[in-house]
Design a protein around this motif. Structure first.
Motif, short mmCIF file in Angstrom:
data_model
loop_
_atom_site.label_atom_id
_atom_site.label_comp_id
_atom_site.label_asym_id
_atom_site.label_seq_id
_atom_site.Cartn_x
_atom_site.Cartn_y
_atom_site.Cartn_z
N LEU A 189 0.56 -1.05 -0.23
CA LEU A 189 0.13 -0.04 0.08
C LEU A 189 0.90 1.50 0.36
O LEU A 189 0.39 1.90 -0.45
CB LEU A 189 -1.08 0.18 1.15
N ASN A 193 0.54 4.29 -2.59
CA ASN A 193 0.11 5.62 -2.57
C ASN A 193 1.55 6.69 -2.96
O ASN A 193 1.07 7.44 -3.80
CB ASN A 193 0.32 5.94 -0.54
N THR A 194 2.81 6.35 -3.01
CA THR A 194 3.43 6.73 -3.70
C THR A 194 3.41 7.15 -5.60
O THR A 194 3.69 7.81 -5.92
CB THR A 194 5.33 5.98 -2.95
N TYR A 196 0.56 6.51 -7.17
CA TYR A 196 -0.27 6.90 -7.29
C TYR A 196 -0.17 8.82 -6.82
O TYR A 196 -0.96 9.10 -8.05
CB TYR A 196 -2.15 6.17 -6.88
N PHE A 197 0.09 8.80 -5.48
CA PHE A 197 -0.37 10.45 -5.18
C PHE A 197 1.22 11.26 -5.54
O PHE A 197 0.85 11.90 -5.51
CB PHE A 197 -0.38 9.89 -3.76
N ILE A 221 -8.02 7.54 -5.87
CA ILE A 221 -8.17 6.90 -4.49
C ILE A 221 -9.35 5.68 -5.10
O ILE A 221 -8.75 4.63 -4.07
CB ILE A 221 -8.97 8.13 -4.03
N LEU A 224 -6.96 2.78 -6.15
CA LEU A 224 -6.26 2.42 -4.17
C LEU A 224 -7.64 1.86 -3.67
O LEU A 224 -7.15 0.92 -2.98
CB LEU A 224 -5.88 3.55 -3.27
#
Length: 336
Positions: A189, A193-194, A196-197, A221, A224
């Motif tokens: 995860l 997060n790294t 994608y965002f 989001i 995710l």
């Protein structure tokens, strides 16, 4: 002529060879997986001015001729390197050029003192469909370079405003210095997060208006959350595996698969013949020595043979593998 490879970083958009490198990139990346080259040029100049992380674009040279392009990002806090693209001009893909390229990149990262625990590579965009030949080849090359497939569903974010074809199920591959076979769900995860965002969202925020930024953020989001749902009951995720990840499902298109199936059928026939001969011999011995009637003996033989064969095939399938292997080798040798 001796082959001399050299890796060069494009530190700004004024480098005269950058255009040549981007031509190689554009020629060899499928359109729906291709980032707009104008965005790449923008970030080569702007990334070091806006972010503490590092965006790196390389050219690989062979005897002073540019033959390859690579693009990656380093996220300092997460100790993570994300490989966007590695591309080599088709006519130069032989003679281990790919491995030379990887080795040159590794040496660069070492010399520049990048501290990282993981290297991630995003592969594909095929949504359960048969991937292209270049995609298959890249997966095999990375696996031979100690990357492993993270065995869970990975969703590739959309590239840009309207490239909806790029938002597909893909594969995320991982290299770690410890050669990990499992990672924790929380680690995966963190990867998402790294990517994608801190990578995709950060990248497109520079080109979207407020409404487009909000819509794109929501799409990330959602991806995710889909991944979290899939992993809800898992604490760890296996790395590597998928030995025959893209084996064809059509036996007629796979001669080796045909021979394997034929070998299994012949192995059963061989086992059944051997059992018949064995019980035939037992039948003769028992009949001559103990004078059991033929009808009774036939019943005993058939019942025993059927029971034993059923056990071997259904409950202990591994015992006939050696026979199958022998038959398969014979068939393949005849084929040659």
């Amino acid at each position: 002529m001796k082959k001399v490879y050299e890796l060069k970083q494009f530190k700004d958009s004024r480098n005269k060879d950058l255009a040549k490198a981007l031509i190689i990139y554009s020629k060899n990346i499928e359109p729906f997986l291709r980032t707009d080259t104008r965005e790449i040029i923008h970030w080569i100049d702007e990334y070091p001015l806006q972010h503490d992380d590092t965006f790196i674009v390389f050219g690989l040279y062979l005897n002073s001729i540019i033959v390859g392009y690579a693009q990656l990002a380093y996220f300092k806090e997460e100790r993570l390197i994300f490989v966007d693209y590695i591309v080599i001009e088709e006519e130069y893909r032989k003679n281990n050029t790919f491995y030379v390229f990887l080795d040159e990149i590794k040496e660069f990262l070492t010399n520049e003192k990048f501290e990282f625990d993981f290297v991630l590579a995003e592969i594909g965009g095929f949504d359960n469909k048969e991937p292209s030949t270049p995609t298959k080849n890249l997966i095999r090359l990375l696996k031979m370079s100690q990357f492993g497939v993270i065995k869970t569903t990975y969703y590739h974010p959309r590239l840009g405003k309207i490239n909806y074809e790029s938002e597909l199920q893909s594969i995320l591959m991982m290299y770690s210095k410890g050669d990990l076979k499992f990672i924790k769900k929380d680690t995966y995860l963190l990867f998402l997060n790294t990517i994608y965002f801190k990578h995709y969202k950060r990248w497109y925020d520079a080109f979207f208006d407020d409404k487009e930024r909000a819509e794109y953020s929501n799409s990330l989001i959602n991806l995710l959350e889909k991944s979290k749902t899939i992993l809800k009951k898992k604490e760890t995720i296996e790395v590597n595996g998928y030995i025959s990840l893209f084996a064809t499902k059509t036996p007629l298109n796979n001669p080796v698969s045909n021979y394997k199936k034929l070998a299994k059928v012949l192995a059963v026939i061989v086992l059944f013949t051997a059992l018949s001969v064995l019980f035939g011999i037992i039948h003769l011995i028992v009949k001559n020595r103990y004078k059991i009637e033929t009808s009774a003996q036939v019943y005993i033989v058939l019942a025993a043979a059927f029971s034993l064969l059923l056990f071997l095939l259904l409950f202990n399938e591994k015992r006939n593998h050696s026979v199958t292997d022998v038959v398969e080798k014979i068939l393949l040798s005849l084929r040659k």
